[in-house]
Design an enzyme around this catalytic site. Structure first.
Site, mmCIF file in Angstrom:
data_model
loop_
_atom_site.group_PDB
_atom_site.id
_atom_site.type_symbol
_atom_site.label_atom_id
_atom_site.label_comp_id
_atom_site.label_asym_id
_atom_site.label_seq_id
_atom_site.Cartn_x
_atom_site.Cartn_y
_atom_site.Cartn_z
ATOM 1 N N CYS A 101 6.015 50.046 86.321
ATOM 2 C CA CYS A 101 5.513 50.027 87.573
ATOM 3 C C CYS A 101 3.843 49.894 87.673
ATOM 4 O O CYS A 101 3.459 49.054 88.477
ATOM 5 C CB CYS A 101 5.646 51.313 88.391
ATOM 6 N N HIS A 122 -3.995 51.075 87.429
ATOM 7 C CA HIS A 122 -3.571 51.931 88.187
ATOM 8 C C HIS A 122 -4.811 52.495 89.492
ATOM 9 O O HIS A 122 -6.030 52.517 88.673
ATOM 10 C CB HIS A 122 -3.143 53.234 87.606
#
Ligand code: NAG
Ligand code: NAG
Ligand code: NAG
Ligand code: NAG
Length: 531
Positions: free
Chosen positions: A76, A96
């Site tokens: 992800c 992130h």
């Protein structure tokens, strides 16, 4: 903050406004909904006949269904970074959003410091450890983890005991060294055994409002927060950007009571059906506020279903990728990177259309830039393309002649869509090292442990989406395709400006001094709004 599982850190709900541009009255609203680990074959309109997803199916009827929609990675963080930036993850130093970068309290990586105006959600990830079943990610990665720790301890303690027996060491020395050696092992054991305590926290803007997260009603709350935000914006007549990152269908799988045991596929299926309910509530709110005709809605998943994901009793807790090979963490195979993709924009994208051409999650970036009339940044290389002409039938060929399928910082495969004909090819350089006789690894497949193919394999993914039969070198145009891909890879690589690696010890290590906690030292609270 917590970098232990950096590869799957995700965002929950963010809002971005203030996109620079002209006439606000005509700017559309944007709703970006991303599911976590949802598989290609989990949704009705993508062929699933045993799960009920009427709302997501309806969204597809309102707009376009993209059947060859590709993430830039099979995990992800790089996939989500590419979605937000319109660039391959390899180009970004940080994959992130999160909390701090240099010191505790700087909030440099926090969404509010990255262009978003409001935030509700978690800054790390959902994890199976967040349930109450004693399930641990570490035990999936290393089933004999506790035994390994004890063995490591004995490796020092047994020789010490022998030295004591042979009068080479005194008792106090043996005891003290044994104790000192126990400290790091106990710390490692404790840290990996307490992911829930260390990671399960929900934030409103900069503040923790709940610890640990009460998962069964999280979807309801994400819906409520989103609807309130849309209502406020609509009332003020302001266009908005809603980034709704569902926690479904990542483990730990928990749903509200009304969805428990209702699907035909266990708690994974219940989670998909609750996700669909949530999507329905968002669409319903757009309708109710009479803004559906001026709202661009996008629904997708960050990577494929996680095939190895099982519950404590062996129940299937991961998604289904249909006929595609492999899944999440498997690098370049399609099961990890080909995901459901649906986009609707009344008046711009015709209803009920389907495209089978390759499209990318990165293309959403371009769509937002166009829809809002914003100026794209001039000094960065964008990998995002304009897919609107494809979706409204002006062209029938994908703007992506090549798509690079990364695993970490390596290209494992390349897709090639020649400018003529109707076929898409895929050249595979590296394959996951599967457990013998399976299409699965031990919980995750690593990027660097992947098998380098002696000779790259070429697939025609238009007629062989499951990557079953590599094309023979006698296939017409075989060497031309290989040559074109080789050139494209060289050109792509030359455009990459090296950035700091994501996987240095400094980036990965847990920093106890940055650990957040509410009501210290209780480290426990519940969101008063939903108490
Ligand atoms: C539908 O999805 C479920 C859950 O992932 C899966 O087990 C099932 O095989 C799928 N059914 C069909 C018909 O594709
Ligand atoms: C939205 O568009 C549809 C179809 O063009 C139309 O029937 C409907 O009335 C419109 N809704 C609003 C609120 O304008
Ligand atoms: C949408 O398209 C599909 C296939 O192209 C067709 O079967 C279906 O009837 C269409 N639905 C609507 C509401 O037009
Ligand atoms: C691009 O330019 C902007 C504004 O000057 C700057 O803030 C940003 O860091 C630059 N980005 C890159 C990747 O150089």
């Amino acid at each position: 903050m917590i970098h232990v599982r950096q590869a799957i850190i995700l965002l929950m709900t963010l809002w971005l406004r203030h996109i620079r541009c002209a006439d606000s009255a005509h700017r559309p609203n944007i709703v970006l909904m991303i599911a976590d680990d949802l598989g290609y074959g989990d949704i009705g309109c993508f062929g699933n006949t045993t799960l009920r997803t009427p709302n997501i199916d309806k969204l597809a009827q309102e707009g376009a269904k993209m059947t060859q929609h590709l993430t830039t990675a099979s995990v992800c963080t790089p996939s989500r970074a590419a979605l937000l930036t319109g660039r391959y993850g390899i180009r970004s130093g940080k994959w992130h959003l999160g909390l701090h970068e240099e010191r505790y309290g700087d909030f440099k990586m926090h969404p509010l410091n990255q262009g978003f105006d409001r935030f509700y959600g978690f800054l790390g990830t959902n994890m199976k450890d967040f349930g109450n079943e004693g399930d641990r990610v570490i035990l999936d990665l290393r089933p004999t983890w506790y035994g390994q720790l004890i063995t490591l301890w004995l490796c020092v303690v047994i020789p010490l005991a022998c030295m004591y027996k042979a009068n080479f060491a005194s008792l106090p020395v043996v005891v003290i060294v044994s104790l000192v050696w126990s400290i790091p092992l106990v710390m490692v054991y404790w840290t990996l055994d307490n992911f829930k305590f260390l990671n399960s926290m929900l934030y409103r803007d900069h503040k923790i409002v709940e610890q640990p997260i009460h998962l069964p009603d999280l979807t309801h709350r994400l819906v409520q927060e989103s609807v309130e935000f849309m209502e406020e914006s609509a009332k003020e007549g302001k266009p908005f950007f809603l980034y709704l990152a569902w926690s479904h269908t990542h483990t730990f799988l928990a749903t509200a009571k009304e969805f428990e045991g209702k699907s035909r596929h266990g708690r994974y299926g219940d989670a998909v059906e609750e996700l669909d309910w949530g999507v329905g509530k968002i669409l319903e709110a757009l309708d109710r506020l009479s803004i559906e005709n001026n709202t661009l809605v996008y629904f997708t998943s960050d990577n494929g279903g996680h095939l190895e994901e099982k519950g404590v009793n062996g129940e299937v807790d991961g998604g289904y990728n249909g006929i595609l090979l492999g899944g999440k963490t498997h690098g370049g195979v399609d099961g990890g990177i080909r995901v459901p993709g649906i986009i609707s924009w009344p008046g711009h994208i015709p209803k009920n259309t389907t495209t089978d051409e390759p499209t990318s999650l990165m293309d959403f970036y371009n769509m937002v830039v166009m829809a809002t009339g914003a100026a794209p940044p001039e000094n960065v290389t964008l990998d995002s393309e304009d897919i609107l002409p494809l979706l409204n039938g002006i062209t029938s060929v994908s703007p992506h002649e090549f798509l690079f399928h990364y695993c970490g910082d390596e290209i494992h495969a390349v897709r090639c869509r020649p400018r003529t004909g109707f076929k898409t090819y895929k050249l595979v350089f590296k394959m996951p090292e599967y457990l013998p006789g399976t299409n699965q690894c031990q919980f995750v497949c690593g990027c660097h442990s992947a098998r380098v193919l002696e000779k790259p394999l070429l697939f025609d993914v238009t007629s062989d989406p499951g990557e079953k039969s590599p094309l023979p070198s006698s296939y017409p145009g075989y060497s031309d395709i290989l040559e074109a891909i080789k050139e494209a890879v060289a050109k792509h690589k030359s455009s990459i400006v090296p950035v700091e690696s994501q996987f240095t010890a400094r980036n990965l290590i847990w920093r106890p001094l940055w650990q957040d906690c509410c009501n210290y030292p209780k480290c426990s609270c519940s969101d008063p709004k939903y108490a």
